[in-house]
Enzyme design. Structure first.
Site, PDB file in Angstrom:
ATOM      1  CD  GLN A   1      -1.646   1.048  -9.905  1.00  0.00           C
ATOM      2  OE1 GLN A   1      -2.391   1.784  -9.278  1.00  0.00           O
ATOM      3  NE2 GLN A   1      -0.843   1.507 -10.860  1.00  0.00           N
TER       4      GLN A   1
ATOM      5  NE  ARG B   1      -8.849   1.650  -3.247  1.00  0.00           N
ATOM      6  CZ  ARG B   1      -7.807   2.424  -3.571  1.00  0.00           C
ATOM      7  NH1 ARG B   1      -7.433   3.405  -2.773  1.00  0.00           N
ATOM      8  NH2 ARG B   1      -7.168   2.222  -4.693  1.00  0.00           N
TER       9      ARG B   1
ATOM     10  NE  ARG C   1      -5.463   2.474 -11.576  1.00  0.00           N
ATOM     11  CZ  ARG C   1      -5.808   2.532 -10.292  1.00  0.00           C
ATOM     12  NH1 ARG C   1      -4.973   3.009  -9.405  1.00  0.00           N
ATOM     13  NH2 ARG C   1      -6.979   2.065  -9.878  1.00  0.00           N
TER      14      ARG C   1
ATOM     15  CG  HIS D   1      -4.636  -2.130  -6.761  1.00  0.00           C
ATOM     16  ND1 HIS D   1      -5.802  -1.732  -7.392  1.00  0.00           N
ATOM     17  CD2 HIS D   1      -4.027  -0.977  -6.338  1.00  0.00           C
ATOM     18  CE1 HIS D   1      -5.888  -0.409  -7.339  1.00  0.00           C
ATOM     19  NE2 HIS D   1      -4.837   0.073  -6.711  1.00  0.00           N
TER      20      HIS D   1
ATOM     21  CB  CYS E   1       0.719   1.776  -7.916  1.00  0.00           C
ATOM     22  SG  CYS E   1       0.830   1.500  -6.139  1.00  0.00           S
TER      23      CYS E   1
ATOM     24  CG  ASP F   1       2.805   0.106  -3.322  1.00  0.00           C
ATOM     25  OD1 ASP F   1       2.735   1.347  -3.192  1.00  0.00           O
ATOM     26  OD2 ASP F   1       1.828  -0.649  -3.182  1.00  0.00           O
TER      27      ASP F   1
HETATM   28  N1   CP Z   1      -2.615   3.539  -6.864  1.00  0.00           N
HETATM   29  C1   CP Z   1      -3.829   3.743  -6.305  1.00  0.00           C
HETATM   30  O1   CP Z   1      -4.675   2.848  -6.208  1.00  0.00           O
HETATM   31  O2   CP Z   1      -4.046   5.035  -5.931  1.00  0.00           O
HETATM   32  P1   CP Z   1      -5.252   5.522  -4.996  1.00  0.00           P
HETATM   33  O3   CP Z   1      -5.091   4.833  -3.661  1.00  0.00           O
HETATM   34  O4   CP Z   1      -5.059   7.014  -4.896  1.00  0.00           O
HETATM   35  O5   CP Z   1      -6.538   5.145  -5.656  1.00  0.00           O
END
Ligand code: CP
Length: 303
Positions: free
Chosen positions: A132, A102, A276, A129, A248, A211
């Site tokens: 996701q 990430r 996920r 992403h 998400c 979101d």
């Molecule tokens: N939706 C998501 O990516 O959650 P986190 O930021 O907790 O990984």
């Protein structure tokens, strides 16, 4: 054999994306007896931002399939300091079998993948992403059947998650409408259907999704222009019967969605969070199929 990175959905053959989802459904069905297809393999997980779902689901996914994980924050690594991306990629390739990362900077992630001799998985950038969206499509298929032909309506800000919905729509054959303030229409990817009219977007939708309006690093920004895009009961009432609400997570309670909608029977947010895990397992298995994973022994073949 080419390395199977998972960075941009559009770079992966649609048949492979569909096969990953089929395997994710299968893994969810067998969640109490997961096949040990990643036995002995290791995943490095690197973060430059906070995470709950991505970190936990990848860690549990590897362990359930027989593998191991090593987690590091980017500020604990030499990357970005004394060591180049090329050198970091070469070294990690000697220790582990895949990297899930990430990082805000997607070009830097793509550079890492260019030098890596192992798969690199996009755990979220400022631009996209993809993991996701695979979990989201898994969730839609679970609740509504095939996603092809369904109408997905996005409300609020334009961000990495909405960008990836835009990327996914032609690959999976669903209709996507983004309802966003006029002032940010220039940030919506080219070719997407965008409107300033939230009610129009909700009309006939099968999925309403939003979101946070305040992505990580944007704390303190004004929310004034976003309030007409809050997902509330009036918007849900314009959607098709049986429409679902998705987010998400994490939510900013109760900005982009009302408590009433988030806690209603139409809300599938915790199925989405669980998925996920199942999506990650299938993504890992696909990326690592060429690293000695014998999925055929487990009775599954990716196309
Ligand atoms: N939706 C998501 O990516 O959650 P986190 O930021 O907790 O990984």
């Amino acid at each position: 054999m080419s390395i199977r990175h998972f960075i941009n959905l559009a770079d992966i053959p649609p048949a492979s994306l569909h096969a990953i989802l089929r395997y994710a459904h299968e893994l969810k069905r067998s969640k109490f007896a997961p096949p040990q297809v990643l036995d002995g393999l290791s995943l490095a997980m690197v973060f430059d931002k906070r995470s709950t779902r991505t970190r936990m689901s990848f860690e549990v996914a590897m362990k359930q399939l027989g593998g191991h994980t090593i987690v590091m924050n980017m500020d604990e690594m030499q990357l970005g300091g004394a060591e180049s991306v090329e050198s970091t990629a070469a070294v990690l390739s000697r220790y582990v079998d895949a990297i899930m990362i990430r990082m805000s900077d997607q070009p830097l992630m793509e550079e890492l993948a260019k030098y890596a001799e192992i798969p690199v998985i996009n755990g979220m950038t400022d631009r996209s992403h993809p993991c996701q969206i695979m979990a989201d499509i898994l969730t839609i298929e679970e609740h509504l059947g095939a996603i092809e032909g369904k109408k997905v309506a996005w409300f609020g800000d334009s961000n990495n998650v909405s960008n990836t919905f835009v990327e996914a729509a032609p690959l999976f054959g669903f209709e996507l409408v983004l309802a966003c303030p006029e002032a940010i229409h220039d940030r919506v990817p080219a070719g997407a259907t965008v409107t300033a009219d939230a009610a129009e977007a909700a009309k006939g939708a099968d999925v309403l999704v939003t979101d946070t309006w305040v992505s990580m690093g944007q704390e303190g920004k004004s929310l004034d222009m976003f309030w007409p895009y809050q997902v509330n009961s009036e918007l849900m009432a314009k959607a098709n019967d049986g429409a679902i609400f998705m987010h998400c997570l994490p939510m900013h309670e109760w900005e982009e969605v009302t408590e009433e909608v988030a806690k209603s029977p139409a809300s599938v947010i915790y199925d989405e969070a669980e998925n996920r895990l199942h999506a990650q397992k299938a993504i890992l298995a696909w990326c690592l199929e060429n690293a000695g994973v014998s999925l055929r022994q487990a009775g599954f073949e990716f196309v």
